[in-house]
Write an enzyme that holds these catalytic residues in place. Structure first.
Site, PDB file in Angstrom:
ATOM      1  N   TYR A 271       7.597 -10.709  -7.790  1.00 58.57           N
ATOM      2  CA  TYR A 271       9.048 -10.960  -7.760  1.00 58.57           C
ATOM      3  C   TYR A 271       9.509 -11.684  -6.504  1.00 58.57           C
ATOM      4  CZ  TYR A 271       9.430  -6.668  -4.905  1.00 58.57           C
ATOM      5  OH  TYR A 271       9.281  -5.714  -3.937  1.00 58.57           O
ATOM      6  N   GLU A 272       8.666 -11.743  -5.470  1.00 62.20           N
ATOM      7  CA  GLU A 272       9.037 -12.470  -4.257  1.00 62.20           C
ATOM      8  C   GLU A 272       8.891 -13.979  -4.462  1.00 62.20           C
ATOM      9  OE1 GLU A 272       7.482 -10.599  -0.428  1.00 62.20           O
ATOM     10  OE2 GLU A 272       6.582  -9.312  -1.944  1.00 62.20           O
TER      11      GLU A 272
ATOM     12  N   HIS B  47       7.168  -3.034   3.961  1.00 65.00           N
ATOM     13  CA  HIS B  47       5.828  -3.622   3.867  1.00 65.00           C
ATOM     14  C   HIS B  47       5.557  -4.391   5.152  1.00 65.00           C
ATOM     15  CE1 HIS B  47       4.879  -3.054  -0.449  1.00 65.00           C
ATOM     16  NE2 HIS B  47       6.181  -2.989  -0.564  1.00 65.00           N
TER      17      HIS B  47
ATOM     18  N   ASN C 196      11.579   8.113  -7.559  1.00 63.94           N
ATOM     19  CA  ASN C 196      12.878   8.321  -8.212  1.00 63.94           C
ATOM     20  C   ASN C 196      12.623   8.517  -9.697  1.00 63.94           C
ATOM     21  OD1 ASN C 196      12.202   5.245  -7.871  1.00 63.94           O
ATOM     22  ND2 ASN C 196      13.443   5.389  -9.716  1.00 63.94           N
TER      23      ASN C 196
ATOM     24  N   MET D  77       6.600  -2.217  -9.993  1.00 60.36           N
ATOM     25  CA  MET D  77       6.576  -3.685  -9.956  1.00 60.36           C
ATOM     26  C   MET D  77       5.303  -4.242  -9.306  1.00 60.36           C
ATOM     27  SD  MET D  77      10.487  -4.167  -8.695  1.00 60.36           S
ATOM     28  CE  MET D  77      11.820  -3.143  -9.353  1.00 60.36           C
ATOM     29  N   SER D  78       4.229  -3.473  -9.329  1.00 61.30           N
ATOM     30  CA  SER D  78       3.024  -3.951  -8.610  1.00 61.30           C
ATOM     31  C   SER D  78       1.762  -3.402  -9.261  1.00 61.30           C
ATOM     32  CB  SER D  78       3.090  -3.466  -7.152  1.00 61.30           C
ATOM     33  OG  SER D  78       3.023  -2.063  -7.108  1.00 61.30           O
TER      34      SER D  78
ATOM     35  N   SER E 264       5.013   0.380  -1.078  1.00 59.38           N
ATOM     36  CA  SER E 264       6.331   0.490  -0.424  1.00 59.38           C
ATOM     37  C   SER E 264       6.516   1.792   0.329  1.00 59.38           C
ATOM     38  CB  SER E 264       7.444   0.428  -1.474  1.00 59.38           C
ATOM     39  OG  SER E 264       7.521  -0.833  -2.022  1.00 59.38           O
TER      40      SER E 264
ATOM     41  N   HIS F  41      16.585   0.765  -3.371  1.00 58.00           N
ATOM     42  CA  HIS F  41      15.329   0.624  -2.627  1.00 58.00           C
ATOM     43  C   HIS F  41      15.301   1.610  -1.453  1.00 58.00           C
ATOM     44  CE1 HIS F  41      11.661  -1.270  -1.351  1.00 58.00           C
ATOM     45  NE2 HIS F  41      12.166  -1.680  -0.205  1.00 58.00           N
TER      46      HIS F  41
ATOM     47  N   ALA G  13       4.982   2.742  -5.213  1.00 61.01           N
ATOM     48  CA  ALA G  13       6.163   3.548  -5.491  1.00 61.01           C
ATOM     49  C   ALA G  13       6.530   3.269  -6.942  1.00 61.01           C
ATOM     50  CB  ALA G  13       7.295   3.109  -4.576  1.00 61.01           C
TER      51      ALA G  13
ATOM     52  N   HIS H 192       4.563  -9.313  -3.721  1.00 57.58           N
ATOM     53  CA  HIS H 192       4.840  -9.044  -5.130  1.00 57.58           C
ATOM     54  C   HIS H 192       5.125 -10.351  -5.878  1.00 57.58           C
ATOM     55  CE1 HIS H 192       6.015  -5.455  -2.862  1.00 57.58           C
ATOM     56  NE2 HIS H 192       5.687  -4.756  -3.939  1.00 57.58           N
TER      57      HIS H 192
HETATM   58  N1  HPA Z   1      11.404   0.939 -11.443  1.00 59.40           N
HETATM   59  C1  HPA Z   1      10.568  -0.058 -11.058  1.00 59.40           C
HETATM   60  N2  HPA Z   1       9.942  -0.052  -9.886  1.00 59.40           N
HETATM   61  C2  HPA Z   1      10.112   1.011  -9.074  1.00 59.40           C
HETATM   62  C3  HPA Z   1      10.962   2.069  -9.425  1.00 59.40           C
HETATM   63  C4  HPA Z   1      11.645   2.038 -10.679  1.00 59.40           C
HETATM   64  O1  HPA Z   1      12.394   2.937 -11.052  1.00 59.40           O
HETATM   65  N3  HPA Z   1      10.923   2.957  -8.386  1.00 59.40           N
HETATM   66  C5  HPA Z   1      10.082   2.444  -7.461  1.00 59.40           C
HETATM   67  N4  HPA Z   1       9.589   1.253  -7.871  1.00 59.40           N
END
Ligand code: HPA
Length: 286
Positions: free
Chosen positions: A95-96, A71, A245, A221-222, A40, A257, A123, A93
């Site tokens: 989740y998509e 992406h 973050n 998430m990846s 990302s 995001h 990320a 992903h």
């Molecule tokens: N959680 C899950 N996926 C992420 C995060 C997070 O805090 N930051 C970037 N991708």
């Protein structure tokens, strides 16, 4: 997966490989040493390559196309530090709504093209209150108990064994090189365990506390499906998380995001310098 469907999947991988090989021949590219999957907001790295040639995911048979902001969905070939590499600019992903075979299709194709090494970037949220958005973390290992394993179902014997070993999913040799490169360019490189979750909702503070107790240092998430499939095919793998973050409950603000993309954008020069140094070092391995 029934035998017929399994055969179809393998045939689809080789159809995609044929298509890419034809494009590479037309571009007169006959050697690709390394591949990198750009997570990302990190796709711009591909635009720094020299002698760039790209193929959009949508033109490659059976290749899944990303639907998420940040992406772009291109396979970019080019050189950095005189090393011929291939970038996956974007990923899909779980989740998509894609199944794990689709999520890992691009890595199957890279492996079937004969590329021996894969760097996976992502990320991620940091699980330590003294970490900062913009830190880089080398993935030492992962915890992935919340998403299906991409190898579930009948084994694809032509690609790898039924029960692949995961005791060194992220190559020690490549990790040592990464640490050496970071030192050389005076980059602070954290190291830790990446926990993979399905998303797309971010975690609750209670879930983050649980992940911390499980030994995780970052959450995202990846990455894990791709790393498992790369290992299944015998590729050497390295993982780098951009801490975009601090995770829920550790961060005082709400997660978004947009923040993830902004941090990824901000660390681009640092990441580019690090990756260039890494490619140079890796190309000196036999
Ligand atoms: N959680 C899950 N996926 C992420 C995060 C997070 O805090 N930051 C970037 N991708």
């Amino acid at each position: 997966m029934p035998a017929k469907k399994r055969q179809n999947y393998c045939a689809q991988v080789f159809e995609a490989v044929d298509h890419i090989r034809k494009s590479l021949a037309a571009y007169k590219i006959n050697r690709v040493e390394l591949s990198i999957l750009l997570g990302s907001g990190l796709g711009d790295f591909a635009d720094t390559l020299q002698a760039r040639r790209s193929i959009s995911f949508s033109s490659i048979p059976h290749f899944p196309s990303p639907s998420v902001a940040g992406h772009s969905g291109r396979l970019v070939f080019g050189e950095t530090e005189a090393v011929p590499i291939c970038c996956l600019q974007g990923r899909v992903h779980y989740y998509e709504g894609h199944d794990m075979r689709a999520v890992t299709f691009p890595v199957r194709v890279l492996g079937a093209l004969g590329i021996k090494r894969l760097i996976v970037t992502n990320a991620a949220g940091g699980l330590h209150s003294n970490w900062k958005a913009g830190d880089l973390m080398l993935i030492r290992d992962h915890v992935s108990l919340f998403m299906p394993n991409p190898l579930l179902g009948p084994n694809l014997h032509m690609f790898g064994p039924r029960f692949p070993d995961m005791s060194e999913c992220y190559s020690k040799t490549l990790r040592q090189l990464a640490v050496k490169c970071a030192r050389k360019i005076r980059l602070k490189l954290r190291q830790g365990i990446y926990a993979a979750v399905s998303g797309p909702s971010y975690e609750t503070p209670a879930e983050i506390k649980m992940l911390r107790k499980m030994g995780a240092d970052a959450v995202g998430m990846s990455t894990v499906p791709e790393a498992i499939v790369a290992r299944h095919m015998g590729m050497e793998c390295l993982g780098i998380s951009i801490i975009t973050n601090l995770a829920a409950g550790i961060s005082r603000s709400r997660l978004s995001h947009q923040e993830v993309l902004e941090t990824a954008q901000r660390i681009k020069p640092k990441l580019t310098k690090f990756l260039n140094s890494l490619f140079h070092e890796i190309s000196r391995l036999t």
